[in-house]
Design an enzyme around this catalytic site. Structure first.
Site, mmCIF file in Angstrom:
data_model
loop_
_atom_site.group_PDB
_atom_site.id
_atom_site.type_symbol
_atom_site.label_atom_id
_atom_site.label_comp_id
_atom_site.label_asym_id
_atom_site.label_seq_id
_atom_site.Cartn_x
_atom_site.Cartn_y
_atom_site.Cartn_z
ATOM 1 N N HIS A 56 38.577 -8.667 77.602
ATOM 2 C CA HIS A 56 39.334 -9.079 78.790
ATOM 3 C C HIS A 56 40.811 -9.237 78.445
ATOM 4 O O HIS A 56 41.187 -10.159 77.713
ATOM 5 C CB HIS A 56 38.786 -10.397 79.346
ATOM 6 C CG HIS A 56 39.424 -10.806 80.635
ATOM 7 N ND1 HIS A 56 38.722 -10.832 81.821
ATOM 8 C CD2 HIS A 56 40.691 -11.174 80.939
ATOM 9 C CE1 HIS A 56 39.536 -11.214 82.807
ATOM 10 N NE2 HIS A 56 40.737 -11.431 82.283
ATOM 11 N N HIS A 58 45.167 -8.248 79.840
ATOM 12 C CA HIS A 58 46.113 -7.775 80.862
ATOM 13 C C HIS A 58 47.277 -7.094 80.153
ATOM 14 O O HIS A 58 48.241 -7.752 79.754
ATOM 15 C CB HIS A 58 46.623 -8.945 81.720
ATOM 16 C CG HIS A 58 45.557 -9.571 82.546
ATOM 17 N ND1 HIS A 58 45.330 -9.256 83.866
ATOM 18 C CD2 HIS A 58 44.599 -10.481 82.218
ATOM 19 C CE1 HIS A 58 44.292 -9.951 84.324
ATOM 20 N NE2 HIS A 58 43.830 -10.707 83.341
ATOM 21 N N GLN A 151 44.872 -8.434 92.090
ATOM 22 C CA GLN A 151 45.343 -9.771 91.695
ATOM 23 C C GLN A 151 45.569 -10.699 92.887
ATOM 24 O O GLN A 151 45.308 -11.898 92.821
ATOM 25 C CB GLN A 151 46.652 -9.627 90.896
ATOM 26 C CG GLN A 151 47.396 -10.895 90.607
ATOM 27 C CD GLN A 151 46.781 -11.713 89.483
ATOM 28 O OE1 GLN A 151 46.901 -11.383 88.326
ATOM 29 N NE2 GLN A 151 46.094 -12.790 89.852
ATOM 30 N N HIS A 209 37.218 -11.227 87.794
ATOM 31 C CA HIS A 209 37.676 -12.575 87.501
ATOM 32 C C HIS A 209 36.851 -13.460 88.444
ATOM 33 O O HIS A 209 36.995 -13.360 89.665
ATOM 34 C CB HIS A 209 39.158 -12.728 87.839
ATOM 35 C CG HIS A 209 40.083 -12.127 86.827
ATOM 36 N ND1 HIS A 209 40.166 -10.788 86.578
ATOM 37 C CD2 HIS A 209 40.988 -12.729 85.999
ATOM 38 C CE1 HIS A 209 41.065 -10.572 85.641
ATOM 39 N NE2 HIS A 209 41.586 -11.731 85.269
ATOM 40 N N GLU A 212 37.430 -18.665 88.226
ATOM 41 C CA GLU A 212 38.415 -19.200 87.270
ATOM 42 C C GLU A 212 39.045 -20.416 87.942
ATOM 43 O O GLU A 212 40.164 -20.380 88.460
ATOM 44 C CB GLU A 212 39.476 -18.157 86.904
ATOM 45 C CG GLU A 212 40.370 -18.629 85.748
ATOM 46 C CD GLU A 212 41.444 -17.632 85.370
ATOM 47 O OE1 GLU A 212 41.573 -16.605 86.036
ATOM 48 O OE2 GLU A 212 42.166 -17.907 84.388
ATOM 49 N N ASP A 308 42.794 -12.152 76.904
ATOM 50 C CA ASP A 308 43.307 -12.347 78.261
ATOM 51 C C ASP A 308 44.811 -12.104 78.355
ATOM 52 O O ASP A 308 45.251 -11.208 79.057
ATOM 53 C CB ASP A 308 42.943 -13.740 78.799
ATOM 54 C CG ASP A 308 43.008 -13.834 80.323
ATOM 55 O OD1 ASP A 308 43.366 -12.830 80.960
ATOM 56 O OD2 ASP A 308 42.704 -14.911 80.867
HETATM 57 FE FE FE2 Z 1 42.421 -12.284 83.302
#
Ligand code: FE2
Length: 420
Positions: A56, A58, A151, A209, A212, A308
């Site tokens: 995971h 970005h 997102q 996701h 979270e 992440d």
């Molecule tokens: Fe993430």
């Protein structure tokens, strides 16, 4: 053979093993191979592992720390808002340059496979285009898998669904989502259903996701597991973060864990980020926020770990070192038994490789000749020292080499671990 690594210790505890590499594949894994290779390296009982895998990440935001400003509150929500400020300022060249720089850093540390979410909530799809280019550029030395990540919310953002489908059409590998960020719980659940249906129609994997949040009532993982069962997506779905599980009612979790296991949904924890972002609304005591890793494992769920973020709107730290991720997991989840430490090592190697669906991963004849020689004798010592990567091998070729560090605090003459 093209190359033999002699006298290796393997993550499963086998010792004094020779690994023969030929034509980019592992040809033999045996106690004593005949000397037929062009090159031999004695690794002197050091740990030889398949490469690290980041489940995971970005890559579109990595190394952007401080642009256009720093996250003052340290929360997930300010991070999302900050990323929203940065997005219109991004250029193709800047994303590519930062991503390639990070990939170099990753490879030098034996991190040879990364699943990166890429934000599709930008009508230009600039980051998608940039990371598709990067995926191609790095392919000889790193497996980069891309997730189409809305997102700003699949339904909360007016063009997210259209852009997500465009990104998949362009060749993005996996369907992403963010149900806890939709306007309502109902919209969140609806988004999970829609995203799983898109994946089923296209034969793709899913990685959302999911939950979270510190809100114990954020239960989208339940919908994700149920939709996985309904659509027959077994083995192709992962829930990232799942931090609300930390705060959930224990009775509810006793029903949820078997459902996740039955569905074959994998869990991805992000220890560095979870311990940093979660619990921000708490007075004391402050929750740790990481999902229930030992309990998920005990229920038979595959658990991988992700880095992440590295130096971006959500996290100022990070170094591309998956042993740092495992090290944090050991602490946050109190996974300090020998078995649990080994599980944390698996979570940054084999478990995550399974989540990505990597072909030919492992140390066995027929697997890709992708290996890392660590300056450590076993997974415990590797995590304790965030061990030096002496050699990184990709398809049988040495692509990174680091000089041994000295001195190292170690127990002489025996593996570092004590029996449970
Ligand atoms: Fe993430």
């Amino acid at each position: 053979m093209d190359l033999i690594l002699r006298n290796a210790r393997l993550p499963d505890g086998r010792n004094g093993i020779d690994i023969g590499l030929r034509d980019g594949r592992i040809a033999a894994v045996e106690p004593r191979l005949a000397a037929t290779s062009l090159e031999e390296i004695d690794v002197s009982g050091r740990l030889v592992t398949p490469p690290f895998v980041d489940a995971h990440f970005h890559l579109d935001s990595a190394l952007s720390y401080g642009l256009p400003r720093v996250n003052q509150s340290g929360t997930l929500l300010e991070g999302i808002a900050l990323w929203g400020e940065l997005k219109p300022l991004l250029t193709m060249d800047a994303i590519v340059e930062r991503a390639l720089h990070y990939c170099d850093l990753a490879v030098s540390q034996g991190l040879l496979a990364i699943r990166s979410h890429v934000d599709v909530c930008d009508d230009r799809l600039l980051a998608v285009e940039a990371l598709l280019h990067v995926r191609q550029q790095v392919a000889p030395y790193l497996d980069l898998q891309l997730v189409a990540f809305p997102q700003d919310g699949l339904y909360r953002s007016a063009t997210a669904e259209k852009n997500l489908l465009r990104a998949l059409d362009l060749g993005v590998d996996v369907v992403g989502g963010i149900p806890h960020f939709e306007r309502t719980m109902a919209d969140g659940a609806r988004s999970v259903t829609r995203l799983c249906e898109i994946a089923a129609e296209r034969g793709l994997r899913v990685d959302l996701h999911c939950d979270e949040s510190d809100d114990p009532m954020s239960r989208h993982i339940e919908t994700l597991a149920a939709e996985t069962l309904r659509l027959g997506l077994h083995g192709r779905v992962a829930g990232s973060h799942l931090t609300s599980m930390h705060s959930m009612d224990n009775y509810y979790v006793s029903k949820l864990l078997p459902l996740i296991a039955e569905s074959g949904v994998a869990a991805i924890a992000n220890p560095l980020i979870n311990i940093t972002l979660q619990g921000r609304h708490d007075a004391y005591p402050k929750r740790r926020g990481m999902t229930r890793v030992p309990e998920l494992l005990a229920a038979g769920v595959n658990v991988g770990f992700g880095h992440d973020c590295v130096m971006d709107p959500w996290y100022a730290f990070g170094s591309g070192d998956m042993l740092e991720v495992a090290h944090m997991a050991v602490h946050v989840a109190q996974m300090t038994s020998q078995t649990a430490i080994r599980q944390c090592f698996d979570a940054v190697t084999t478990n995550s490789a399974k989540i990505l669906g990597l072909d030919g991963y492992g140390i066995a004849p027929g697997c890709h000749a992708d290996l890392v020689v660590l300056q450590a004798r076993d997974p415990f010592e590797a995590i304790r020292l965030r061990a030096n990567r002496l050699l990184v091998i990709r398809r049988g070729r040495i692509i990174a080499r680091n000089a041994p560090r000295s001195p190292q605090l170690a127990l002489p003459g025996r593996p570092s671990g004590f029996p449970d």
